[in-house]
Design an enzyme around this catalytic site. Structure first.
Site, PDB file in Angstrom:
ATOM      1  N   ARG A  37       0.817  -1.216   0.000  1.00 12.15           N
ATOM      2  CA  ARG A  37       0.000   0.000   0.000  1.00 12.15           C
ATOM      3  C   ARG A  37       0.851   1.267   0.000  1.00 12.15           C
ATOM      4  O   ARG A  37       0.450   2.274  -0.586  1.00 12.15           O
ATOM      5  CB  ARG A  37      -0.936  -0.005   1.216  1.00 12.15           C
ATOM      6  CG  ARG A  37      -2.118  -0.937   1.021  1.00 12.15           C
ATOM      7  CD  ARG A  37      -3.031  -0.926   2.225  1.00 12.15           C
ATOM      8  NE  ARG A  37      -4.297  -1.571   1.933  1.00 12.15           N
ATOM      9  CZ  ARG A  37      -5.261  -1.726   2.827  1.00 12.15           C
ATOM     10  NH1 ARG A  37      -5.114  -1.276   4.059  1.00 12.15           N
ATOM     11  NH2 ARG A  37      -6.402  -2.313   2.480  1.00 12.15           N
ATOM     12  N   LYS A 195     -15.562 -17.833   6.217  1.00 11.99           N
ATOM     13  CA  LYS A 195     -16.979 -17.729   6.532  1.00 11.99           C
ATOM     14  C   LYS A 195     -17.879 -17.433   5.343  1.00 11.99           C
ATOM     15  O   LYS A 195     -17.476 -16.793   4.399  1.00 11.99           O
ATOM     16  CB  LYS A 195     -17.170 -16.610   7.543  1.00 11.99           C
ATOM     17  CG  LYS A 195     -16.746 -17.007   8.921  1.00 11.99           C
ATOM     18  CD  LYS A 195     -17.286 -16.021   9.911  1.00 11.99           C
ATOM     19  CE  LYS A 195     -17.154 -16.542  11.328  1.00 11.99           C
ATOM     20  NZ  LYS A 195     -17.619 -15.549  12.287  1.00 11.99           N
ATOM     21  N   GLY A 348      -6.707  -9.442   1.859  1.00 12.26           N
ATOM     22  CA  GLY A 348      -5.454  -9.761   2.546  1.00 12.26           C
ATOM     23  C   GLY A 348      -4.962 -11.183   2.313  1.00 12.26           C
ATOM     24  O   GLY A 348      -3.806 -11.388   1.930  1.00 12.26           O
ATOM     25  N   GLY A 371     -12.132  -4.918   2.119  1.00 15.45           N
ATOM     26  CA  GLY A 371     -13.555  -4.596   2.237  1.00 15.45           C
ATOM     27  C   GLY A 371     -14.040  -3.730   1.078  1.00 15.45           C
ATOM     28  O   GLY A 371     -15.122  -3.958   0.529  1.00 15.45           O
TER      29      GLY A 371
HETATM   30  C1  3PG Z   1      -8.376  -1.991   5.597  1.00 13.82           C
HETATM   31  O1  3PG Z   1      -7.209  -2.348   5.805  1.00 13.82           O
HETATM   32  O2  3PG Z   1      -9.330  -2.784   5.598  1.00 13.82           O
HETATM   33  C2  3PG Z   1      -8.613  -0.558   5.268  1.00 13.82           C
HETATM   34  O3  3PG Z   1      -7.449   0.196   5.475  1.00 13.82           O
HETATM   35  C3  3PG Z   1      -9.771  -0.008   6.043  1.00 13.82           C
HETATM   36  O4  3PG Z   1      -9.529  -0.130   7.411  1.00 13.82           O
HETATM   37  P1  3PG Z   1     -10.764  -0.340   8.388  1.00 13.82           P
HETATM   38  O5  3PG Z   1     -11.370  -1.663   8.084  1.00 13.82           O
HETATM   39  O6  3PG Z   1     -10.167  -0.240   9.769  1.00 13.82           O
HETATM   40  O7  3PG Z   1     -11.735   0.796   8.112  1.00 13.82           O
END
Ligand code: 3PG
Ligand code: MG
Length: 394
Positions: A37, A195, A348, A371
């Protein structure tokens, strides 16, 4: 999606505020363990520096309590890494909300963890206005946080003199649009991971769009259960069997398919030393845990992938962290790497699998979003992108 783009703007001599997503994983000592990132954020910063802008960059790191940043929440390790990548010093600025700091044209500073500011998460308007007053141009390059409406991702975009998308945000929007609007067919989606429930909306949306929906991990186990198979002590969500059945029916009605495992790899525990057995999917014992797809299934999935026009990948099909359960994910990764299809991957675990099997070069686009990637695929409006669209003409 119509948004202003940084690379179409002249920012020379201007004060530029860049919201990046520099939320990177760290080990217990605070060392950055994966810096994708940060690297992905460099082009926008460099573009502004090359134009002699005064550059302020901020990001969140983790989920700290607002108003109470501790040493663990600090962006200091990120400032160091940024400096190495940009080949120039990057000062870290604390308490920056009121603009009590200096940044010269041609200089870049990093503004400490924006989630330390009270009102950030709730998208407080006063906070957003104060931050907007720091700049002439606001750049949102934080695709990974685009699904959050926070003061640095949404509010500020409404009040800054100019609001635009950075290079990374632009590339993410382009790649994800290519995979979702009018994709080359067949469109194959791979949704794995532990899940079902956390990914249920995406499964339902995808069931309506894709030609093949490959499920893996705990998700596949719930689908196996729905198709009447025994799964022993495997991870699954029995309460979601009906939902899984509905998704299979939806796909079938469209002449599409959810290819279920015909063989699996089982063990009685998840560990590096666990003894793995390859067995047909209808011979799972009462104490078995399914931890990967078997070789026949892997070959079948690889064949589906080989014939795809577009591939969307989120989540592994097995516990690939351990060698004896890595076969399915490895075979799939290799099929994606060799495919002619446009492929896009995010999340991830998926990124970890891509790194482990050294196929990063062979993926069409690797999203920095987890997300945000999923919500974009679901067809949801991402608030940070919507805010930029609002500012397209003004
Ligand atoms: C992540 O790594 O999912 C993003 O940077 C967003 O972070 P957050 O889920 O804590 O909002
Ligand atoms: Mg997250």
């Amino acid at each position: 999606m119509k948004v202003k783009k940084l690379n179409e703007l002249d920012v020379s001599g201007k004060r530029v505020f860049i919201r990046a997503d520099l939320n990177v994983p760290q080990d217990d000592a605070g060392n950055i363990t994966e810096d994708t990132r940060i690297r992905a954020s460099i082009p926008s910063i460099q573009y502004c520096l090359d134009q002699n802008a005064a550059v302020m960059v901020t990001s969140h790191l983790g989920r700290p309590t607002e108003g109470q940043l501790s040493a663990d929440d600090s962006l200091m390790p990120v400032a160091v890494r940024l400096g190495q990548l940009l080949n120039c010093p990057v000062r870290l600025i604390n308490n920056w909300i009121n603009g009590d700091f200096e940044v010269k044209p041609g200089e870049v500073v990093l503004l400490e963890n924006c989630r330390g500011n009270v009102g950030e998460k709730k998208n407080n308007e006063e906070l957003a206005k104060k931050m907007a007053a720091l700049c002439d141009v606001y750049v949102n390059d934080a695709f990974g946080t685009a699904h959050r409406a926070e003061a640095t991702t949404e509010g500020i975009a409404r009040f800054a003199p100019v609001a635009c998308a950075g290079m990374l945000m632009g590339a993410e929007i382009d790649a994800l649009s290519k995979a979702t609007e009018n994709p080359a067919r067949p469109l194959v989606a791979i949704v794995g991971g532990a899940k079902v429930s956390s990914k249920l909306t995406i499964l339902r949306t995808l069931a309506d769009k894709v030609d093949q929906l490959i499920v893996g991990g705990g998700i596949a186990n719930t689908f196996l259960l729905a198709s009447g198979k025994r799964i022993g002590e495997s991870l699954a969500e029995p309460e979601l069997v009906k939902e899984a059945q509905a998704i299979m029916d939806m796909m079938k009605a469209r002449g599409a398919e959810v290819p279920l495992p015909v063989d699996v790899v089982v063990a009685d525990e998840v560990s590096a030393l666990a003894r793995a057995n390859r067995i047909p999917a209808d011979e799972v014992g009462a104490h078995d845990r399914i931890l990967d797809v078997g070789p026949k299934t892997a070959a079948k999935l690889a064949d589906i992938i080989a014939h795809a026009g577009t591939i969307v990948w989120n989540g592994p099909v097995g516990v690939f962290e351990h060698a004896q359960f890595a076969g399915g994910t490895k075979m799939m990764a290799s099929a994606i790497a060799h495919s002619e299809a446009f492929s896009i991957a995010g999340g991830g675990d998926t990124l970890a699998a891509i790194a482990k099997f050294h196929i990063a070069e062979d993926i069409g686009y690797i999203s920095t979003g987890g997300g945000a990637f999923l919500e974009f695929l679901e067809g949801k409006t991402l608030p940070a992108i919507a805010a930029l669209e609002e500012r397209f003409d003004n």
